[in-house]
Write a protein that holds these residues in place. Sequence first.
Motif, PDB file in Angstrom:
ATOM      1  N   ASN A 140      42.937  58.896  41.086  1.00 43.41           N
ATOM      2  CA  ASN A 140      42.599  60.213  40.566  1.00 43.41           C
ATOM      3  C   ASN A 140      41.119  60.272  40.240  1.00 43.41           C
ATOM      4  N   PRO A 141      40.515  61.467  40.266  1.00 49.36           N
ATOM      5  CA  PRO A 141      39.066  61.571  40.047  1.00 49.36           C
ATOM      6  C   PRO A 141      38.648  61.230  38.630  1.00 49.36           C
ATOM      7  N   VAL A 142      37.410  60.789  38.510  1.00 45.30           N
ATOM      8  CA  VAL A 142      36.757  60.548  37.221  1.00 45.30           C
ATOM      9  C   VAL A 142      35.965  61.793  36.850  1.00 45.30           C
ATOM     10  N   ASN A 143      35.927  62.120  35.556  1.00 46.79           N
ATOM     11  CA  ASN A 143      35.172  63.292  35.124  1.00 46.79           C
ATOM     12  C   ASN A 143      33.695  63.159  35.473  1.00 46.79           C
ATOM     13  N   GLY A 144      33.127  64.233  35.994  1.00 45.45           N
ATOM     14  CA  GLY A 144      31.718  64.231  36.368  1.00 45.45           C
ATOM     15  C   GLY A 144      31.499  65.129  37.565  1.00 45.45           C
ATOM     16  N   ALA A 145      30.349  65.801  37.588  1.00 46.90           N
ATOM     17  CA  ALA A 145      30.062  66.724  38.682  1.00 46.90           C
ATOM     18  C   ALA A 145      29.698  65.989  39.963  1.00 46.90           C
ATOM     19  N   ASN A 146      29.132  64.810  39.839  1.00 47.25           N
ATOM     20  CA  ASN A 146      28.690  64.051  41.006  1.00 47.25           C
ATOM     21  C   ASN A 146      29.118  62.598  40.828  1.00 47.25           C
ATOM     22  N   VAL A 147      30.208  62.226  41.483  1.00 49.30           N
ATOM     23  CA  VAL A 147      30.762  60.877  41.323  1.00 49.30           C
ATOM     24  C   VAL A 147      30.945  60.258  42.710  1.00 49.30           C
ATOM     25  N   ARG A 148      30.552  59.015  42.837  1.00 52.83           N
ATOM     26  CA  ARG A 148      30.780  58.294  44.086  1.00 52.83           C
ATOM     27  C   ARG A 148      31.692  57.095  43.805  1.00 52.83           C
ATOM     28  N   TYR A 149      32.538  56.770  44.781  1.00 54.30           N
ATOM     29  CA  TYR A 149      33.535  55.711  44.635  1.00 54.30           C
ATOM     30  C   TYR A 149      33.320  54.659  45.716  1.00 54.30           C
ATOM     31  N   PHE A 150      33.585  53.408  45.358  1.00 54.62           N
ATOM     32  CA  PHE A 150      33.506  52.334  46.348  1.00 54.62           C
ATOM     33  C   PHE A 150      34.307  51.140  45.835  1.00 54.62           C
ATOM     34  N   LEU A 151      34.618  50.233  46.739  1.00 57.58           N
ATOM     35  CA  LEU A 151      35.335  49.014  46.400  1.00 57.58           C
ATOM     36  C   LEU A 151      34.397  47.826  46.418  1.00 57.58           C
ATOM     37  N   ARG A 152      34.690  46.884  45.554  1.00 56.72           N
ATOM     38  CA  ARG A 152      34.093  45.560  45.644  1.00 56.72           C
ATOM     39  C   ARG A 152      35.230  44.586  45.889  1.00 56.72           C
ATOM     40  N   ILE A 153      35.091  43.808  46.948  1.00 57.38           N
ATOM     41  CA  ILE A 153      36.131  42.866  47.349  1.00 57.38           C
ATOM     42  C   ILE A 153      35.592  41.453  47.143  1.00 57.38           C
ATOM     43  N   TYR A 154      36.301  40.678  46.297  1.00 56.12           N
ATOM     44  CA  TYR A 154      35.853  39.343  45.913  1.00 56.12           C
ATOM     45  C   TYR A 154      36.801  38.282  46.464  1.00 56.12           C
ATOM     46  N   SER A 155      36.246  37.093  46.699  1.00 54.43           N
ATOM     47  CA  SER A 155      37.093  35.951  47.028  1.00 54.43           C
ATOM     48  C   SER A 155      37.899  35.574  45.785  1.00 54.43           C
ATOM     49  N   ALA A 156      39.233  35.488  45.931  1.00 59.00           N
ATOM     50  CA  ALA A 156      40.077  35.107  44.803  1.00 59.00           C
ATOM     51  C   ALA A 156      39.954  33.623  44.490  1.00 59.00           C
ATOM     52  N   VAL A 157      39.348  32.862  45.385  1.00 60.32           N
ATOM     53  CA  VAL A 157      39.203  31.417  45.195  1.00 60.32           C
ATOM     54  C   VAL A 157      37.877  31.086  44.516  1.00 60.32           C
ATOM     55  N   THR A 158      36.773  31.631  45.051  1.00 58.27           N
ATOM     56  CA  THR A 158      35.444  31.292  44.529  1.00 58.27           C
ATOM     57  C   THR A 158      34.895  32.340  43.557  1.00 58.27           C
ATOM     58  N   GLY A 159      35.427  33.561  43.607  1.00 56.98           N
ATOM     59  CA  GLY A 159      34.903  34.636  42.766  1.00 56.98           C
ATOM     60  C   GLY A 159      33.675  35.313  43.329  1.00 56.98           C
ATOM     61  N   SER A 160      33.201  34.874  44.470  1.00 58.28           N
ATOM     62  CA  SER A 160      32.000  35.465  45.064  1.00 58.28           C
ATOM     63  C   SER A 160      32.328  36.796  45.725  1.00 58.28           C
ATOM     64  N   LEU A 161      31.334  37.693  45.756  1.00 53.70           N
ATOM     65  CA  LEU A 161      31.518  39.011  46.348  1.00 53.70           C
ATOM     66  C   LEU A 161      31.526  38.898  47.867  1.00 53.70           C
ATOM     67  N   TYR A 162      32.605  39.381  48.464  1.00 54.02           N
ATOM     68  CA  TYR A 162      32.738  39.349  49.926  1.00 54.02           C
ATOM     69  C   TYR A 162      32.149  40.602  50.549  1.00 54.02           C
ATOM     70  N   ARG A 163      32.454  41.759  49.959  1.00 52.62           N
ATOM     71  CA  ARG A 163      31.976  43.006  50.547  1.00 52.62           C
ATOM     72  C   ARG A 163      31.950  44.111  49.496  1.00 52.62           C
ATOM     73  N   GLU A 164      30.965  45.007  49.632  1.00 51.07           N
ATOM     74  CA  GLU A 164      30.933  46.255  48.883  1.00 51.07           C
ATOM     75  C   GLU A 164      31.014  47.383  49.899  1.00 51.07           C
ATOM     76  N   THR A 165      32.019  48.249  49.778  1.00 50.67           N
ATOM     77  CA  THR A 165      32.219  49.293  50.772  1.00 50.67           C
ATOM     78  C   THR A 165      31.209  50.422  50.600  1.00 50.67           C
ATOM     79  N   GLN A 166      31.089  51.241  51.616  1.00 52.07           N
ATOM     80  CA  GLN A 166      30.205  52.395  51.555  1.00 52.07           C
ATOM     81  C   GLN A 166      30.762  53.412  50.560  1.00 52.07           C
ATOM     82  N   PRO A 167      29.901  54.053  49.766  1.00 54.72           N
ATOM     83  CA  PRO A 167      30.384  55.014  48.771  1.00 54.72           C
ATOM     84  C   PRO A 167      30.966  56.265  49.422  1.00 54.72           C
ATOM     85  N   THR A 168      31.937  56.876  48.712  1.00 54.33           N
ATOM     86  CA  THR A 168      32.573  58.087  49.198  1.00 54.33           C
ATOM     87  C   THR A 168      32.792  59.039  48.032  1.00 54.33           C
ATOM     88  N   ASN A 169      32.931  60.324  48.332  1.00 59.14           N
ATOM     89  CA  ASN A 169      33.244  61.321  47.321  1.00 59.14           C
ATOM     90  C   ASN A 169      34.724  61.669  47.300  1.00 59.14           C
TER      91      ASN A 169
END
Length: 234
Positions: A158-187
Amino acid sequence: MSEKFMHRIKLLIIIALIALSSAGCGGGGGSDAVDPATLVATLATGKLSTDGAGNQDILFASVGGSGVSGGWIEDVNGNKIAGSDLAMENTTSRYEVLMQRGEGGFTAGTYVLKYFVNGEALTYKRENLQWTTAAQFQTAPDPLNWNAINRLLTVSYNPVNGANVRYFLRIYSAVTGSLYRETQPTNGFMITETISFPGEYRVVLNAEVLENGLVVSTAKHNFTTVIQASVRVP
């Protein structure tokens, strides 16, 4: 005095002024100067939620750009806040820190991001920061939808309050905790992402509220489900 002599005096004065002007500009050493246009700094309040758990207050800071070498967060009196040192996130090429406290754990007021570019100390100040009005997911996002056959991850929310909000995912390795990917932002209110590299991953949904092009608040949600991406069968 002769007209010729006066002309020589004027010429010498012009030469001297040019020399002084060149010295004041750094004598051609401007390649190390800080260019604010290349810097992107963020200092934002927010809420962190987790599947099956309550919210936490967060203070997120990041800075990226040519020549950046780290930094930290200070209070209004110039005191460094413990645990606020920025660390390099190689996947995004930014220095970042995420501070977490229980609700009400941060004091409302002015905070300063102090960072260094080519050895020069710069600051980014945010006044009147409040956590009672910080961005948050009012309802929990839908459970992760993971299709192991086509390796497609789908996240709905569901949306977050705000007139201009962008959403994206951060996907981390469950083993090392390192960031694997940050997705492109979307509205939009659904994100789909293909995970082609085998491994175990955990997912964080991010929402950033922007004002005048700057991130002023951020909501984050931790999914506890671990994605199992196996080797693709031909």
